[in-house]
Design a protein around this motif. Structure first.
Motif, PDB file in Angstrom:
ATOM      1  N   LYS A 119       0.828  -1.192   0.000  1.00  0.00           N
ATOM      2  CA  LYS A 119       0.000   0.000   0.000  1.00  0.00           C
ATOM      3  C   LYS A 119       0.873   1.257   0.000  1.00  0.00           C
ATOM      4  O   LYS A 119       0.646   2.193  -0.741  1.00  0.00           O
ATOM      5  N   LEU A 122       2.563   1.700  -3.319  1.00  0.00           N
ATOM      6  CA  LEU A 122       1.607   2.195  -4.306  1.00  0.00           C
ATOM      7  C   LEU A 122       1.303   3.671  -4.072  1.00  0.00           C
ATOM      8  O   LEU A 122       1.244   4.469  -5.009  1.00  0.00           O
ATOM      9  N   ILE A 126       1.802   6.653  -6.632  1.00  0.00           N
ATOM     10  CA  ILE A 126       0.706   7.556  -7.055  1.00  0.00           C
ATOM     11  C   ILE A 126       1.087   9.012  -6.767  1.00  0.00           C
ATOM     12  O   ILE A 126       0.824   9.908  -7.567  1.00  0.00           O
ATOM     13  N   LEU A 137      -7.230   9.102 -10.607  1.00  0.00           N
ATOM     14  CA  LEU A 137      -7.068   7.694 -10.206  1.00  0.00           C
ATOM     15  C   LEU A 137      -7.689   7.425  -8.841  1.00  0.00           C
ATOM     16  O   LEU A 137      -8.363   6.419  -8.643  1.00  0.00           O
ATOM     17  N   ILE A 142     -10.290   4.467  -5.902  1.00  0.00           N
ATOM     18  CA  ILE A 142     -10.389   4.367  -4.432  1.00  0.00           C
ATOM     19  C   ILE A 142     -11.751   4.868  -3.955  1.00  0.00           C
ATOM     20  O   ILE A 142     -12.506   4.157  -3.315  1.00  0.00           O
ATOM     21  N   LEU A 169      -2.563   5.795 -15.749  1.00  0.00           N
ATOM     22  CA  LEU A 169      -2.221   4.376 -15.574  1.00  0.00           C
ATOM     23  C   LEU A 169      -0.907   4.047 -16.288  1.00  0.00           C
ATOM     24  O   LEU A 169      -0.078   3.291 -15.765  1.00  0.00           O
ATOM     25  N   LEU A 170      -0.716   4.627 -17.500  1.00  0.00           N
ATOM     26  CA  LEU A 170       0.538   4.403 -18.232  1.00  0.00           C
ATOM     27  C   LEU A 170       1.721   4.931 -17.412  1.00  0.00           C
ATOM     28  O   LEU A 170       2.739   4.247 -17.250  1.00  0.00           O
ATOM     29  N   LEU A 172       1.838   5.479 -14.204  1.00  0.00           N
ATOM     30  CA  LEU A 172       2.002   4.715 -12.974  1.00  0.00           C
ATOM     31  C   LEU A 172       2.731   3.394 -13.252  1.00  0.00           C
ATOM     32  O   LEU A 172       3.576   2.957 -12.460  1.00  0.00           O
ATOM     33  N   ARG A 173       2.393   2.784 -14.385  1.00  0.00           N
ATOM     34  CA  ARG A 173       3.069   1.534 -14.760  1.00  0.00           C
ATOM     35  C   ARG A 173       4.574   1.790 -14.905  1.00  0.00           C
ATOM     36  O   ARG A 173       5.401   1.006 -14.451  1.00  0.00           O
ATOM     37  N   ILE A 176       6.147   2.372 -11.404  1.00  0.00           N
ATOM     38  CA  ILE A 176       6.280   1.103 -10.663  1.00  0.00           C
ATOM     39  C   ILE A 176       7.404   0.261 -11.282  1.00  0.00           C
ATOM     40  O   ILE A 176       8.221  -0.335 -10.574  1.00  0.00           O
TER      41      ILE A 176
END
Lengths: 184, 506
Positions: A119, A122, A126, A137, A142, A169-170, A172-173, A176
């Protein structure tokens, strides 16, 4: 009651109709709770603040002006103010510093620790996104808001919100992925 | 649709359980890798979504209404300043010690006392301070409208105190019912004194909403408390119900308020009646199916048709029949129906129902005085030939009659209009039948929007009204078979028929 419009319920609640406000509560309590929980990371605090959001909204319902803002946006403003007060009172300005992640009784300490780690990782990922992308997001995945609600709250078209979500999302990928590489 | 649209929609469908990743990949094979990656990211966020505990949800909901009501009115906000004014009282009002204490409490170092007293209950040390501070507020509330609103608020406060006492296992104070009745009577008096029709209507609606909610709350409480503790609650529910009755009649026929109805009068509803039959004559007195209703006072909008079957409802006070509802009904020959309270028989054996002489009964035994009855039969030469005798409503079954305004999309709630007030009611556990007991589906209610329905067994829990049973007129079956769409439902507001005999009150 769940399907009556917000406008009608607000109008009735403003006359003191508790059942109408209770219907609004049922409709939005989960979203507000999630919103608050993400920011305070503690079940008890999130519950206290969520309850206070609705107590304040009930007392002030006659002052709610139906304009551009949705009722839920109004609740979010109250929630944000209360979260700010909460951190001010505890002298905690950095939301991400709070490690107080609750566990459920059926969760083993190992699993809880792993979840907390995930968590936090992540959350950190974010937090590296641009503000608008973070908002979309969090509101979408959430808080659980619909595109229509997000578009009204952020004053952008639903199409634009979808594109922002996709790009977020792109990004964030990538973030990560980079972190996984650097961790070895 | 561009790539971002496709991927976003697929992710939404997968997270909502409407599609699987395989479905999406099959549809857009060229985006398979990207979709898998982004879905994994989206899922990881989605899984962090906290789940609210049902116990908290339910508890927090009950706490919302434990505090103040919505935004106090500007006048009420001036309370502290206003409360200082009793010191200037010069109109000969005797100021009891408790009032002085209340004034002291607010004006001096006793602000805390006054504040603390607001949550006190009957029998507690600070309760007299609470009552006195309320009296001070009342004394300095000037307009009839604000006085009515404040009294309505105070009646609600007395009911809330009864709820709190019951929940704590305490005996509800025996003075609760009198206090509720006193406040409701003050509301009625203030409404009667108003010259402004619009304001009167609005206050009557508020009286209606408040008293219905009070009854429903108390009814739920009665269901949850041992019988030994029912007496005070039942007295209070009776007071609220009489307040509701006054609101319903006054909403339709404001001249009823001129008769000074009082909620404190426990016999107020003993003259409430419903009568159905062919309207034979309609002068000062009406003859319906052979039964005479004397000195009829009609609502302004009432329309009726001599020679047609009509149903009227109203209350008799001071020798006048204040009518609250007039409707035309389907022809049923000479059959007469009357519903009300059996008041006894005169020396000639003539029965009185809610103060209306119905003739000598034939075909039934004796009824006991004060009981609610429904009689069906024929009137012939001063004799009421009874074909059916039924017991009236169960006492304290909270029952409201109103127009169905709306059914929610999922069919779980309805909005019903009673005395100009709209109430949202959950029908999740309700049974729907026609008056004669034909069971209907809840979804049938949609076709009955705009028609009159009756809700019985109304209860309120955590601020939500729950209907026990819903009754619709037997004529409504015609609506369900499509007649309503052509505007030909069996039951119509009086005056929808055309004809030479149709009259309209000036």
């Amino acid at each position: 009651m769940a399907q009556l419009s917000d406008d009608l319920l607000i109008k009735k609640a403003a006359t003191g109709d508790k059942s109408a406000f209770a219907a609004l509560y049922d409709r939005y309590v989960e979203q507000i709770y999630r919103h608050v929980y993400y920011r305070v990371s503690c079940q008890a605090d999130a519950e206290d603040i969520t309850q206070e959001v609705f107590i304040r909204a009930w007392k002030a319902i006659r002052r709610y002006q139906r304009g551009e803002a949705l009722f839920v946006s109004w609740l979010l403003v109250i929630a944000r103010n209360l979260v700010t007060d909460f951190y001010r009172a505890r002298k905690k300005d950095d939301l991400l510093e709070d490690k107080n992640i609750p566990t459920t009784p059926d969760t083993s300490p190992e699993v809880a620790l792993e979840r907390r780690f995930e968590k936090d990782e992540l959350r950190k990922a974010i937090s590296k996104l641009k503000d608008l992308k973070q908002k979309v997001l969090i509101m979408r995945f959430i808080d659980g808001f619909s595109y229509s609600e997000i578009s009204r709250a952020l004053r952008k078209s639903e199409g634009a919100i979808r594109v922002i979500q996709y790009r977020a999302l792109l990004d964030l990928r990538k973030i990560i992925g980079r972190e996984e590489e650097s961790n070895g | 649709m561009d790539k971002s649209d496709i991927v976003t929609r697929c992710i939404d469908e997968i997270l909502e359980g409407k599609a699987s990743l395989e479905d999406c990949v099959r549809r857009y094979p060229g985006l398979a890798d990207e979709m898998r990656d982004l879905l994994a990211v989206a899922e990881s966020i989605h899984q962090q979504r906290p789940v609210i505990s049902p116990q908290f949800k339910s508890y927090a909901r009950s706490r919302i209404f434990a505090g103040d009501s919505p935004a106090p009115l500007p006048r009420e906000r001036q309370g502290v300043i206003g409360w200082l004014n009793p010191l200037t009282l010069t109109n000969g009002i005797r100021v009891p010690v408790a009032v002085l204490l209340a004034v002291f409490a607010v004006a001096g170092s006793g602000v805390t006392i006054a504040y603390a007293s607001q949550s006190s209950l009957p029998g507690e040390v600070l309760y007299p301070v609470k009552i006195s501070s309320e009296n001070v507020r009342l004394a300095f509330t000037v307009t009839p409208e604000s006085k009515a609103k404040l009294n309505l608020e105070l009646a609600g406060r007395r009911v809330e105190e009864a709820v709190t006492q019951s929940v704590r296992g305490q005996d509800v104070s025996g003075t609760t019912a009198q206090a509720v009745a006193r406040h409701l009577d003050a509301v009625i008096k203030e409404i009667e004194s108003l010259d402004n029709e619009e304001k009167s209507k609005s206050l009557i609606s508020q009286l209606s909403v408040s008293t219905i909610n009070q009854q429903a709350t108390l009814s739920q409480l009665i269901a949850e408390t041992p019988e030994s503790k029912h007496a005070a609650l039942e007295e209070t529910i009776d007071a609220s119900r009489r307040g509701s009755t006054v609101a319903v009649v006054a909403d339709a026929n404001p001249s009823f308020l001129e008769s000074a109805p009082s909620v404190a009068d426990i016999r107020l509803e003993e003259t409430y009646f419903k009568l159905e039959g062919v309207l034979q004559s309609a002068g000062d007195d009406w003859n319906l199916g052979g039964i005479t209703v004397k000195s009829v006072n009609l609502p302004k909008a009432a329309r009726y048709s001599v020679g047609s079957r009509m149903a009227v409802e109203g209350i008799i006070r001071n020798g006048r029949a204040f009518i609250s509802s007039v409707k035309s009904k389907e022809d049923k020959g000479n059959e007469v129906k009357i519903e009300g309270v059996f008041g006894g028989a005169d020396p000639d054996g003539v029965w009185y129902i809610s103060g209306i002489a119905i003739g000598r009964p034939q075909g039934t035994g004796q009824a006991s005085g004060g009981t609610k009855v429904k009689l069906t039969g024929l009137v012939q030469n001063g004799v009421f030939v009874v074909t059916r005798l039924e017991a009236g409503d169960t006492p304290r079954d909270v029952k409201i009659t109103g127009k169905l305004i709306e059914v929610s999309r999922n069919g779980d709630t309805i909005v019903i209009e009673v005395a100009g007030a709209r109430l949202t009611t959950s029908i999740e556990k309700a049974e729907v039948t026609t008056d004669s007991g034909v069971k209907l589906d809840k979804s049938d209610l949609r076709a009955l929007t705009g028609q009159e329905i009756v809700i019985s067994g109304l209860k309120s829990k955590e601020g939500i009204l729950y209907a026990g049973k819903i009754y619709v007129g037997d004529e409504s079956l015609a609506s369900l078979s499509g007649a309503s769409r052509s505007g030909d439902s069996g039951e119509k507001e009086a005056g929808t028929k055309s004809g030479d005999d149709e009259r309209k009150r000036d």
